[in-house]
Design an enzyme around this catalytic site. Structure first.
Site, PDB file in Angstrom:
ATOM      1  N   HIS A   1      93.997  60.543  77.762  1.00 20.36           N
ATOM      2  CA  HIS A   1      93.731  61.600  78.747  1.00 20.36           C
ATOM      3  C   HIS A   1      92.483  62.360  78.356  1.00 20.36           C
ATOM      4  CE1 HIS A   1      96.839  62.853  75.891  1.00 20.36           C
ATOM      5  NE2 HIS A   1      96.235  64.036  75.882  1.00 20.36           N
TER       6      HIS A   1
ATOM      7  N   ILE B   1      95.479  73.764  68.123  1.00 19.15           N
ATOM      8  CA  ILE B   1      95.193  74.616  69.300  1.00 19.15           C
ATOM      9  C   ILE B   1      93.709  74.592  69.685  1.00 19.15           C
ATOM     10  CG2 ILE B   1      94.804  76.765  67.979  1.00 19.15           C
ATOM     11  CD1 ILE B   1      96.471  78.225  70.141  1.00 19.15           C
TER      12      ILE B   1
ATOM     13  N   SER C   1     101.525  58.536  70.699  1.00 20.27           N
ATOM     14  CA  SER C   1     100.390  57.939  71.400  1.00 20.27           C
ATOM     15  C   SER C   1     100.652  56.490  71.820  1.00 20.27           C
ATOM     16  CB  SER C   1      99.191  57.971  70.448  1.00 20.27           C
ATOM     17  OG  SER C   1      98.198  57.094  70.864  1.00 20.27           O
TER      18      SER C   1
ATOM     19  N   TYR D   1      95.249  54.926  62.559  1.00 20.47           N
ATOM     20  CA  TYR D   1      95.710  55.999  63.452  1.00 20.47           C
ATOM     21  C   TYR D   1      97.054  55.629  64.077  1.00 20.47           C
ATOM     22  CZ  TYR D   1      95.986  58.925  67.637  1.00 20.47           C
ATOM     23  OH  TYR D   1      96.421  59.781  68.628  1.00 20.47           O
TER      24      TYR D   1
ATOM     25  N   ARG E   1      86.873  66.952  76.385  1.00 14.11           N
ATOM     26  CA  ARG E   1      87.066  65.809  75.495  1.00 14.11           C
ATOM     27  C   ARG E   1      85.907  65.742  74.499  1.00 14.11           C
ATOM     28  NH1 ARG E   1      90.673  62.305  73.239  1.00 14.11           N
ATOM     29  NH2 ARG E   1      90.903  60.402  74.456  1.00 14.11           N
TER      30      ARG E   1
ATOM     31  N   GLU F   1      98.634  54.318  71.437  1.00  9.77           N
ATOM     32  CA  GLU F   1      98.031  53.484  70.390  1.00  9.77           C
ATOM     33  C   GLU F   1      99.124  52.865  69.501  1.00  9.77           C
ATOM     34  OE1 GLU F   1      94.725  52.771  70.214  1.00  9.77           O
ATOM     35  OE2 GLU F   1      94.684  51.788  68.272  1.00  9.77           O
TER      36      GLU F   1
HETATM   37  P1  NAP Z   1      91.506  66.708  69.449  1.00 10.03           P
HETATM   38  O1  NAP Z   1      90.696  67.315  70.519  1.00 10.03           O
HETATM   39  O2  NAP Z   1      90.853  65.832  68.441  1.00 10.03           O
HETATM   40  O3  NAP Z   1      92.271  67.913  68.685  1.00 10.03           O
HETATM   41  C1  NAP Z   1      92.910  67.708  67.450  1.00 10.03           C
HETATM   42  C2  NAP Z   1      93.246  69.048  66.838  1.00 10.03           C
HETATM   43  O4  NAP Z   1      93.888  68.837  65.565  1.00 10.03           O
HETATM   44  C3  NAP Z   1      92.029  69.940  66.547  1.00 10.03           C
HETATM   45  O5  NAP Z   1      92.376  71.279  66.827  1.00 10.03           O
HETATM   46  C4  NAP Z   1      91.827  69.763  65.042  1.00 10.03           C
HETATM   47  O6  NAP Z   1      91.176  70.842  64.435  1.00 10.03           O
HETATM   48  C5  NAP Z   1      93.282  69.693  64.585  1.00 10.03           C
HETATM   49  N1  NAP Z   1      93.446  69.125  63.242  1.00 10.03           N
HETATM   50  C6  NAP Z   1      92.932  67.990  62.730  1.00 10.03           C
HETATM   51  N2  NAP Z   1      93.341  67.814  61.456  1.00 10.03           N
HETATM   52  C7  NAP Z   1      94.124  68.873  61.152  1.00 10.03           C
HETATM   53  C8  NAP Z   1      94.835  69.274  60.001  1.00 10.03           C
HETATM   54  N3  NAP Z   1      94.824  68.559  58.860  1.00 10.03           N
HETATM   55  N4  NAP Z   1      95.554  70.445  60.042  1.00 10.03           N
HETATM   56  C9  NAP Z   1      95.557  71.206  61.159  1.00 10.03           C
HETATM   57  N5  NAP Z   1      94.902  70.873  62.291  1.00 10.03           N
HETATM   58  C10 NAP Z   1      94.194  69.714  62.280  1.00 10.03           C
HETATM   59  O7  NAP Z   1      92.711  65.849  70.065  1.00 10.03           O
HETATM   60  P2  NAP Z   1      93.412  65.947  71.529  1.00 10.03           P
HETATM   61  O8  NAP Z   1      92.749  64.964  72.419  1.00 10.03           O
HETATM   62  O9  NAP Z   1      93.523  67.362  71.931  1.00 10.03           O
HETATM   63  O10 NAP Z   1      94.842  65.341  71.201  1.00 10.03           O
HETATM   64  C11 NAP Z   1      95.928  66.196  70.803  1.00 10.03           C
HETATM   65  C12 NAP Z   1      96.989  65.369  70.102  1.00 10.03           C
HETATM   66  O11 NAP Z   1      97.460  64.345  70.979  1.00 10.03           O
HETATM   67  C13 NAP Z   1      96.521  64.634  68.848  1.00 10.03           C
HETATM   68  O12 NAP Z   1      97.606  64.595  67.948  1.00 10.03           O
HETATM   69  C14 NAP Z   1      96.217  63.231  69.342  1.00 10.03           C
HETATM   70  O13 NAP Z   1      96.338  62.297  68.274  1.00 10.03           O
HETATM   71  C15 NAP Z   1      97.319  63.064  70.378  1.00 10.03           C
HETATM   72  N6  NAP Z   1      97.027  62.147  71.483  1.00 10.03           N
HETATM   73  C16 NAP Z   1      95.884  62.308  72.210  1.00 10.03           C
HETATM   74  C17 NAP Z   1      95.654  61.466  73.292  1.00 10.03           C
HETATM   75  C18 NAP Z   1      94.416  61.616  74.134  1.00 10.03           C
HETATM   76  O14 NAP Z   1      94.092  60.672  74.878  1.00 10.03           O
HETATM   77  N7  NAP Z   1      93.734  62.755  74.096  1.00 10.03           N
HETATM   78  C19 NAP Z   1      96.603  60.483  73.644  1.00 10.03           C
HETATM   79  C20 NAP Z   1      97.767  60.383  72.881  1.00 10.03           C
HETATM   80  C21 NAP Z   1      97.987  61.233  71.802  1.00 10.03           C
HETATM   81  P3  NAP Z   1      89.594  70.775  64.130  1.00 10.03           P
HETATM   82  O15 NAP Z   1      88.926  71.039  65.444  1.00 10.03           O
HETATM   83  O16 NAP Z   1      89.417  71.809  63.098  1.00 10.03           O
HETATM   84  O17 NAP Z   1      89.313  69.371  63.639  1.00 10.03           O
HETATM   85  O1  F7E Z   2      88.125  54.381  73.066  1.00  9.55           O
HETATM   86  C1  F7E Z   2      86.118  51.337  73.565  1.00  9.55           C
HETATM   87  C2  F7E Z   2      87.027  51.369  72.351  1.00  9.55           C
HETATM   88  O2  F7E Z   2      87.767  56.234  71.466  1.00  9.55           O
HETATM   89  C3  F7E Z   2      88.582  53.757  74.255  1.00  9.55           C
HETATM   90  C4  F7E Z   2      92.482  58.861  71.484  1.00  9.55           C
HETATM   91  O3  F7E Z   2      92.653  60.031  72.238  1.00  9.55           O
HETATM   92  O4  F7E Z   2      93.494  57.478  73.183  1.00  9.55           O
HETATM   93  C5  F7E Z   2      92.319  57.685  72.426  1.00  9.55           C
HETATM   94  O5  F7E Z   2      92.017  56.535  71.644  1.00  9.55           O
HETATM   95  C6  F7E Z   2      88.109  52.317  74.294  1.00  9.55           C
HETATM   96  C7  F7E Z   2      88.383  51.487  73.028  1.00  9.55           C
HETATM   97  O6  F7E Z   2      89.898  56.141  72.868  1.00  9.55           O
HETATM   98  C8  F7E Z   2      82.927  52.667  72.508  1.00  9.55           C
HETATM   99  O7  F7E Z   2      86.869  50.192  71.568  1.00  9.55           O
HETATM  100  C9  F7E Z   2      83.636  50.897  73.548  1.00  9.55           C
HETATM  101  O8  F7E Z   2      88.846  50.227  73.405  1.00  9.55           O
HETATM  102  O9  F7E Z   2      87.792  56.737  73.959  1.00  9.55           O
HETATM  103  P1  F7E Z   2      88.325  55.961  72.827  1.00  9.55           P
HETATM  104  P2  F7E Z   2      91.108  55.343  72.169  1.00  9.55           P
HETATM  105  O10 F7E Z   2      90.665  54.580  70.992  1.00  9.55           O
HETATM  106  O11 F7E Z   2      91.815  54.575  73.230  1.00  9.55           O
HETATM  107  C10 F7E Z   2      94.673  57.237  72.410  1.00  9.55           C
HETATM  108  C11 F7E Z   2      95.827  57.093  73.380  1.00  9.55           C
HETATM  109  C12 F7E Z   2      94.888  58.247  71.354  1.00  9.55           C
HETATM  110  O12 F7E Z   2      96.021  58.554  70.995  1.00  9.55           O
HETATM  111  C13 F7E Z   2      93.691  58.687  70.573  1.00  9.55           C
HETATM  112  O13 F7E Z   2      93.933  59.937  69.926  1.00  9.55           O
HETATM  113  O14 F7E Z   2      86.678  52.321  74.435  1.00  9.55           O
HETATM  114  N1  F7E Z   2      84.722  51.676  73.261  1.00  9.55           N
HETATM  115  N2  F7E Z   2      82.534  51.488  73.091  1.00  9.55           N
HETATM  116  C14 F7E Z   2      84.307  52.781  72.632  1.00  9.55           C
HETATM  117  N3  F7E Z   2      84.997  53.854  72.174  1.00  9.55           N
HETATM  118  C15 F7E Z   2      84.290  54.837  71.576  1.00  9.55           C
HETATM  119  N4  F7E Z   2      84.941  55.934  71.127  1.00  9.55           N
HETATM  120  N5  F7E Z   2      82.931  54.772  71.423  1.00  9.55           N
HETATM  121  C16 F7E Z   2      82.199  53.709  71.869  1.00  9.55           C
HETATM  122  O15 F7E Z   2      80.977  53.654  71.723  1.00  9.55           O
END
Ligand code: NAP
Ligand code: F7E
Length: 324
Positions: A182, A10, A126, A152, A187, A128
């Site tokens: 997203h 949350i 995801s 991951y 973020r 991913e």
């Molecule tokens: P986020 O901002 O990193 O939030 C993750 C949350 O999980 C935080 O509240 C974190 O708490 C909590 N958490 C981590 N480890 C935990 C544990 N062991 N037990 C309980 N809580 C834990 O991620 P988000 O962007 O909101 O994404 C939400 C979910 O969607 C995640 O599962 C992510 O993998 C998935 N997802 C995200 C994206 C995206 O692009 N954002 C896309 C696809 C899927 P702390 O703050 O204490 O670390």
């Molecule tokens: O990277 C490139 C990196 O870390 C996007 C998570 O929410 O979406 C997210 O994962 C791209 C990659 O997101 C840097 O190599 C270049 O190709 O913003 P990102 P991600 O890895 O796509 C998926 C759907 C999830 O589920 C995950 O939870 O950007 N990149 N230079 C970089 N990325 C980062 N972080 N930092 C750099 O300096």
């Protein structure tokens, strides 16, 4: 009385927007916060909601905390958003990532089976999980083979499969949202959109001169977190449990994003962006573009935000934050 929703994760980006969305719809919202030595920063994303949510300490790795909450609350809906969500960091802490993102989901499912078998479960799956596979039309959809390329992604594929298995074997209402990237002003700072936008603003104000990035050629399908949390609720309120892709269907490279953001600030990204191998991943997912036709057709979901609006909102947030 409104429905009761339990949100793990949350305090994260999606958790905070989902809480606002569900409270607006009259839900009672319950959540887990992890114990952290610096409590001050932990709840920043939900600070304004603290009087309206029931927050208790809990962790996906602590089965007793999940059991206690489910017994006490008996929620109607469970949104499992908790995860170590950073792909590159999953190479640094693979075991913690797998324990939380895979075994944590098993802990939750086992607890639901015993303590709240009628609860509906949303799993934050995801894009991913696809790794580098795509269909002949260069898109990923629910039927595209999944070959993840990071700890991951592997952990998320395990939990995605568990959700499908418990749905069939134990008749749980368990659904996967396969969400593409997203973003939002909430973020985390080490994801690429925030990193580029925040640092480009600092460069435009003369506070720093260089931004170090990794691979500029990978492509992502970026939407707004606010749109994507709406989809989560629609998925759980569909008549039957199922799996749904949520995406925009548009893709851009990291280099495109740099060009767009820096030019909005009247800068040339090539004067400031440097490559640091530290940010290049041991293995990379190079291309994402999601086909969400199934969600549009069955759930009636579509994004309200354009890519341009997402970038502008994030830019405005950081321009305001660093205005002095
Ligand atoms: P986020 O901002 O990193 O939030 C993750 C949350 O999980 C935080 O509240 C974190 O708490 C909590 N958490 C981590 N480890 C935990 C544990 N062991 N037990 C309980 N809580 C834990 O991620 P988000 O962007 O909101 O994404 C939400 C979910 O969607 C995640 O599962 C992510 O993998 C998935 N997802 C995200 C994206 C995206 O692009 N954002 C896309 C696809 C899927 P702390 O703050 O204490 O670390
Ligand atoms: O990277 C490139 C990196 O870390 C996007 C998570 O929410 O979406 C997210 O994962 C791209 C990659 O997101 C840097 O190599 C270049 O190709 O913003 P990102 P991600 O890895 O796509 C998926 C759907 C999830 O589920 C995950 O939870 O950007 N990149 N230079 C970089 N990325 C980062 N972080 N930092 C750099 O300096």
């Amino acid at each position: 009385m409104g429905k009761k929703a339990f949100i793990t994760g949350i305090t994260g980006q999606d958790g905070s927007y989902l809480t606002e969305h569900l409270l607006d719809l009259g839900y009672e919202v319950y959540g887990f916060a992890r114990r952290n030595s610096v409590t001050e920063h932990q709840q920043t994303r939900i600070e304004n909601l603290m009087n309206n949510v029931d927050l208790t300490y809990g962790d996906m790795l602590d089965q007793s905390s999940i059991d206690k909450l489910l017994k006490r609350v008996n929620p109607d809906e469970i949104y499992n958003l908790a995860a170590q969500s950073h792909v590159r960091i999953s190479f640094d802490v693979p075991q913690f990532t797998v324990q939380t993102n895979a075994l944590g989901v098993l802990n939750l499912l086992e607890s639901v089976k015993i303590n709240a078998p009628n609860a509906k479960i949303y799993q934050a799956s995801s894009s991913e999980m696809f790794g580098n596979s795509r269909d002949a039309d260069n898109m990923q959809r629910e039927t595209t083979p999944m070959h993840p390329v990071s700890p991951y992604g592997c952990a998320k594929l395990f939990s995605y499969s568990l959700i499908r298995n418990y749905r069939k074997a134990f008749k749980l209402f368990a659904s996967n949202g396969i969400l593409f990237n997203h973003e939002s002003p909430r973020r985390g700072a080490n994801f690429v959109t925030t990193k580029i936008i925040k640092n480009a603003v600092l460069i435009s104000k003369g506070k720093i001169n260089t931004l170090e990035l990794g691979n500029l050629d990978s492509k992502r399908d970026w939407g707004h977190s606010k749109d994507y949390v709406r989809a989560m609720r629609l998925i759980l309120n569909h008549t039957e449990p199922d799996d749904f892709v949520i995406s925009t269907g548009e893709t851009k490279s990291i280099r495109d994003l740099c060009k767009i953001v820096f030019s909005k600030l009247n800068l040339n990204y090539e004067d400031h962006v440097k490559i640091n191998p530290k940010y290049v991943r041991p293995d990379e997912l190079s291309y994402l573009c999601g086909d969400c036709s199934k969600s549009k057709k069955i759930l009636g979901w579509k994004p309200k935000y354009s890519f341009e609006e997402l970038v502008d909102e994030m830019l405005e947030y950081f321009l305001e934050k660093y205005k002095d």
